[in-house]
Design a protein around this motif. Structure first.
Motif, PDB file in Angstrom:
ATOM      1  N   SER A 126       0.710  -1.136  -0.041  1.00  0.00           N
ATOM      2  CA  SER A 126      -0.076   0.167   0.319  1.00  0.00           C
ATOM      3  C   SER A 126       0.822   1.012   0.204  1.00  0.00           C
ATOM      4  O   SER A 126       0.585   2.387  -0.600  1.00  0.00           O
ATOM      5  CB  SER A 126      -0.953   0.425   1.368  1.00  0.00           C
ATOM      6  N   HIS A 178      -9.205   5.505   4.907  1.00  0.00           N
ATOM      7  CA  HIS A 178      -9.491   5.751   4.035  1.00  0.00           C
ATOM      8  C   HIS A 178      -9.736   7.144   3.345  1.00  0.00           C
ATOM      9  O   HIS A 178      -9.919   8.385   4.252  1.00  0.00           O
ATOM     10  CB  HIS A 178     -10.907   5.045   3.553  1.00  0.00           C
ATOM     11  N   SER A 196      -6.795   0.996   3.026  1.00  0.00           N
ATOM     12  CA  SER A 196      -7.584  -0.451   2.095  1.00  0.00           C
ATOM     13  C   SER A 196      -8.768   0.976   1.906  1.00  0.00           C
ATOM     14  O   SER A 196      -8.607   2.299   2.216  1.00  0.00           O
ATOM     15  CB  SER A 196      -8.548  -0.613   3.181  1.00  0.00           C
TER      16      SER A 196
END
Length: 154
Positions: A11, A119, A112
């Motif tokens: 990520s 987020h 995510s």
């Protein structure tokens, strides 16, 4: 966006590659450190939504929401030459739940697409990192506070 990532390190790599964010890893979490390249403004969610509408004309006003969407953190570019936010304005903002993280503070980044975690409330534009100037966001915040929660820009 993160569907292809199997780890927080993947990520972090994606955030660096896609947005040009200066991502660091700490305790297995991607984050950025507030400093010469990036500053931040953290707002209560209702106020943040108003500000988001006011700066909708800005191509990239990235905002990170906490796991329960209570607070949003807008990433902004510091002024050049650097100068601190005046104490009087800082107190006014604090009275309305707005904080300006100090240099050296760490801001967690999304890992995510799920709203149950950190987020994007406003995703940055892909490519070279281009943040709105701090003054633009501060003006939008002041206007939103002064005009009240029922006033949204036309």
């Amino acid at each position: 966006m993160f569907e292809s990532c199997c780890s927080t390190h993947e990520s972090a790599h994606l955030l660096r590659a896609r947005y040009g964010l200066p991502v660091e890893m700490f305790a297995d979490r991607p984050l950025i450190t507030i400093g010469a390249a990036i500053e931040a403004l953290t707002l209560p969610e209702p106020l943040a939504r108003q500000v988001r509408l006011r700066v909708s004309w800005v191509p990239s006003a990235p905002a990170i929401a906490d796991p329960r969407d209570r607070r949003w953190t807008f990433l902004v570019a510091p002024p050049l030459p650097y100068h601190a936010v005046p104490q009087r304005l800082r107190r006014f903002l604090q009275d309305h739940g707005v904080t300006i993280p100090a240099r050296g503070s760490r801001i967690l980044l999304p890992t995510s697409d799920e709203p149950s975690g950190w987020h994007w409330a406003g995703e940055p534009e892909p490519g070279r990192l281009c943040l709105p100037h701090r003054a633009v966001l501060l003006a939008a915040v002041r206007l939103a506070i002064l005009q009240g929660p029922d006033r949204v820009p036309a």
